[in-house]
Design an enzyme around this catalytic site. Structure first.
Site, PDB file in Angstrom:
ATOM      1  N   GLU A 113     -10.167   7.106   4.667  1.00  0.00           N
ATOM      2  CA  GLU A 113      -9.159   6.482   5.511  1.00  0.00           C
ATOM      3  C   GLU A 113      -9.176   7.025   6.936  1.00  0.00           C
ATOM      4  O   GLU A 113     -10.254   7.285   7.493  1.00  0.00           O
ATOM      5  CB  GLU A 113      -7.785   6.608   4.847  1.00  0.00           C
ATOM      6  CG  GLU A 113      -7.775   5.996   3.425  1.00  0.00           C
ATOM      7  CD  GLU A 113      -6.394   5.834   2.854  1.00  0.00           C
ATOM      8  OE1 GLU A 113      -6.182   6.225   1.702  1.00  0.00           O
ATOM      9  OE2 GLU A 113      -5.517   5.280   3.545  1.00  0.00           O
ATOM     10  N   ASP A 117       0.861  -1.188   0.000  1.00  0.00           N
ATOM     11  CA  ASP A 117       0.000   0.000   0.000  1.00  0.00           C
ATOM     12  C   ASP A 117       0.897   1.238   0.000  1.00  0.00           C
ATOM     13  O   ASP A 117       2.114   1.153   0.162  1.00  0.00           O
ATOM     14  CB  ASP A 117      -0.938  -0.035   1.223  1.00  0.00           C
ATOM     15  CG  ASP A 117      -2.177   0.817   1.015  1.00  0.00           C
ATOM     16  OD1 ASP A 117      -3.197   0.572   1.671  1.00  0.00           O
ATOM     17  OD2 ASP A 117      -2.124   1.734   0.162  1.00  0.00           O
TER      18      ASP A 117
END
Ligand code: GLC
Length: 639
Positions: free
Chosen positions: A508, A313
């Site tokens: 997020e 990621d």
């Protein structure tokens, strides 16, 4: 119960008749894609002709904001991405032809190196509810709403449409589906999870992978990504990128539930999660996923037989103890194959070359990583032609999926209360209030034009209909009055009030509601409570529509409403909600895919949590029910 029916239609289920794995340890699985001897021989030949620098360039993935096409050529780069809010020329309104022009430039650069065999670059993007980065793209409901639709076939159709949107921009890889099983409402990425029910996540995993990848080789197919491996939805207190403390059986049966069908469906990439796993029951701390050989190499690639590529990621390697965002031999040795190093990619290449030269990373590991990258590129036929040769490339009409999105909106909204108010008869005079009524930003949420979904005006979307505009279309403009804060208007003059309230966009960790803050909509968004108090109890029925990325405590808001719709984050097509609210031609079919809390400190669904509406709950016109006044336990300042 819908879920068994949901699963009944899934071909290839396990002997137990469903998609779920009930074992206490990892199952043994094999790749569904037969190994192609000729392809493997071709890979070996290409690999044999590559220098170490060319191999390390191939495993590096910069962001388009930090690399030019010519640098892709000079550094033998294997992949690029555009993170949320990265557009060609950094122009938010870049047309599809600007995207394909940039894609073509990167592709041609990758095919102009001094390598013995040219290897095409692959471009990845986050099209998590439609092609969110591209102005003019239809945006679908976020996953939390799709979960409420209980419709894998709908999800597969959305995958097909999304793949075409992405191919219209010359991109071949989508970082979706997210297979998180969301367990804590505090988590800022709850809306990226389909459900807290692993059975729904499993059914949708298969559907979305099939939808996005199709046969992997067609003009409208893209490479898909199962993410974030593993346990992103179960971190302690819902802290994004935090520590998952599940016992092994829970990780195997619940958090991995989506991965078995995704792998079986032939997903070609898996993205590693930021979170760590500490099996406290067993006293085994596996640490950060980005550094876990046990989970990446041994389980994912070994036991589960995954033979595609594993991608890190965004700067995820820096979270591994002892690592930095430009250097992490532990992550390489853990089994990650492609490194999302958006900015510091030159240093990453130099450091990783040194790691191999100085023996910290074996060449065999690098060869395995490059082999997997080449295998995915060959399976996706990227070697055969320029991705911009696709029938969809450069065609803006491929961004349009409004009818499908409108259907998805209708199917994903959940009716939590209706005291006989809905559906509204056509021609009724309506007062619309609330700051979300005319906000495409609140309607679409995060990952919409920008990473956070903020800094957008309605016009930036180029397409899309707010619920206010949809109500004006449906009821007639003269019959719809809008007042954002309900000040200076008299609700008594109208037949009904529609209050459109909601969260403001986030993505997020920015969406985390960190403990000990209560997860109560009114305390998080007091203006919504104020506007409801201004219109409630004035002798005119109040219909509330809530945009949210999570279930939250809303008993006080529901008690102030005569009807209440959980619309989650519906995307650009607000007309789907007007279809449900007016005329009665379309009935509600949505059923909660997360339990709805009955107190502000109930952040999960297990023991000790107060559940107001259970998973599977949802009213309809066909099956009306009256709702008694809900308990309103005091909302504490801290949980
Ligand atoms: C983000 C997200 C991931 C996304 C990636 C690229 O940090 O965690 O889901 O695919 O970066 O944008």
């Amino acid at each position: 119960m819908l879920v068994p029916l949901l699963l009944a239609g899934c071909a290839g289920t396990t002997p137990g008749g469903d998609l779920l794995w009930h074992g206490k340890d990892w199952p043994t699985r094999h790749s569904p894609t037969p190994r192609d001897a000729a392809m493997e021989a071709r890979i070996a030949r290409i690999l044999a002709g590559m220098t170490l620098e060319q191999k390390i360039g191939q495993i590096t993935q910069p962001d388009i904001r930090s690399i030019t096409p010519d640098e892709v050529r000079r550094y033998y780069i294997g992949s690029i991405l555009n993170g949320g809010g990265a557009w060609p020329g950094m122009k938010k309104d870049a047309p599809v032809t600007a995207w394909t022009a940039l894609s073509d430039a990167y592709y041609r650069a990758s095919m102009s190196t001094d390598m013995a065999v040219q290897i095409p670059v692959i471009w990845g993007t986050d099209a998590v509810h439609g092609h969110g980065n591209v102005a003019g793209a239809t945006l679908f409901p976020h996953n939390i709403g799709l979960g409420a639709a209980h419709d894998p076939q709908l999800v597969e159709r959305i995958g097909r449409a999304t793949a075409k949107q992405v191919r219209a921009t010359g991109i071949s890889w989508v970082f979706a589906p997210t297979l998180a099983v969301g367990e804590n409402r505090r988590w800022g990425r709850t809306y990226e999870s389909y459900s807290s029910d692993p059975a729904i996540v499993a059914a949708y995993a298969r559907a979305m992978v099939h939808g996005l990848q199709g046969g992997l080789t067609g003009d409208g197919d893209v490479v898909a990504t199962a993410k974030h491996y593993l346990g992103d939805g179960g971190t302690f207190d819902g802290v994004d990128q935090g520590e998952n403390r599940a016992a092994r059986a829970h990780m195997v049966q619940v958090h991995a539930a989506g991965y078995y069908p995704a792998l079986a469906a032939g997903v070609q990439t898996v993205m590693v999660s930021y979170n760590s796993w500490n099996d406290t029951a067993a006293g085994t701390d596996y640490g950060k996923m980005h550094g876990s050989r046990a989970l990446v190499a041994d389980v994912l690639k070994g036991r589960l037989g995954f033979d595609g590529l594993v991608v890190s990621d965004w700067n995820g390697i820096q979270q591994v103890p002892g690592c930095a965002k430009d250097h992490c031999p532990q992550a390489v040795n853990a089994g990650i194959d492609l490194f999302m190093v958006p900015d510091d990619w030159k240093a990453f290449i130099a450091n990783t070359v040194a790691d191999v030269r100085e023996g910290r990373v074996p060449m065999a590991r690098i060869d395995d990583a490059v082999t997997r990258i080449l295998r995915v590129k060959l399976r996706a036929r990227l070697f055969d032609r320029n991705p911009n040769a696709s029938a969809y490339a450069g065609h803006a009409e491929a961004l349009d999926a409004r009818d499908l999105a409108r259907e998805a909106v209708r199917k994903s909204a959940v009716l939590l209360k209706n005291q006989g108010v809905l559906p509204l008869a056509p021609g009724k005079r309506v007062l619309v209030v609330g700051s979300s009524a005319d906000s495409l930003s609140n309607q679409t949420g995060g990952w919409s034009l920008t990473w956070q979904g903020t800094e957008n005006r309605n016009a930036d979307f180029k397409t899309g209909t707010t619920l206010l505009a949809a109500l004006r279309e449906t009821l007639g403009t003269a019959n719809v009055t809008y007042s954002e804060d309900a000040k200076g208007v008299d609700p008594g003059k109208y037949d009904a009030v529609i209050a459109v309230i909601g969260e403001t966009p986030y993505a997020e960790y920015n969406g985390d509601v960190r403990a000990p803050k209560p997860v109560a909509h009114s305390s998080l968004h007091p203006a919504d409570l104020a506007v409801l108090k201004a219109v409630s109890g004035k002798g005119v029925p109040v219909v509330s529509v809530l945009y949210s990325g999570r279930p939250a405590y809303t008993n006080d808001l529901i008690n102030l409403s005569d009807a209440f719709v959980a619309a989650f984050l519906p995307g650009t097509e607000g007309e789907g909600l007007a279809d449900l609210l007016v005329g009665g031609r379309t009935d509600f079919t949505g059923r909660l895919s997360f339990a709805w809390p009955g107190s502000a400190c109930s952040t999960g669904e297990g023991p000790g949590n107060v559940v107001q509406f259970a998973r599977g709950y949802g009213l309809s016109y066909a099956r009306p029910a009256r709702t008694n006044a809900l308990a309103e336990p005091a909302v504490p300042t801290t949980c």
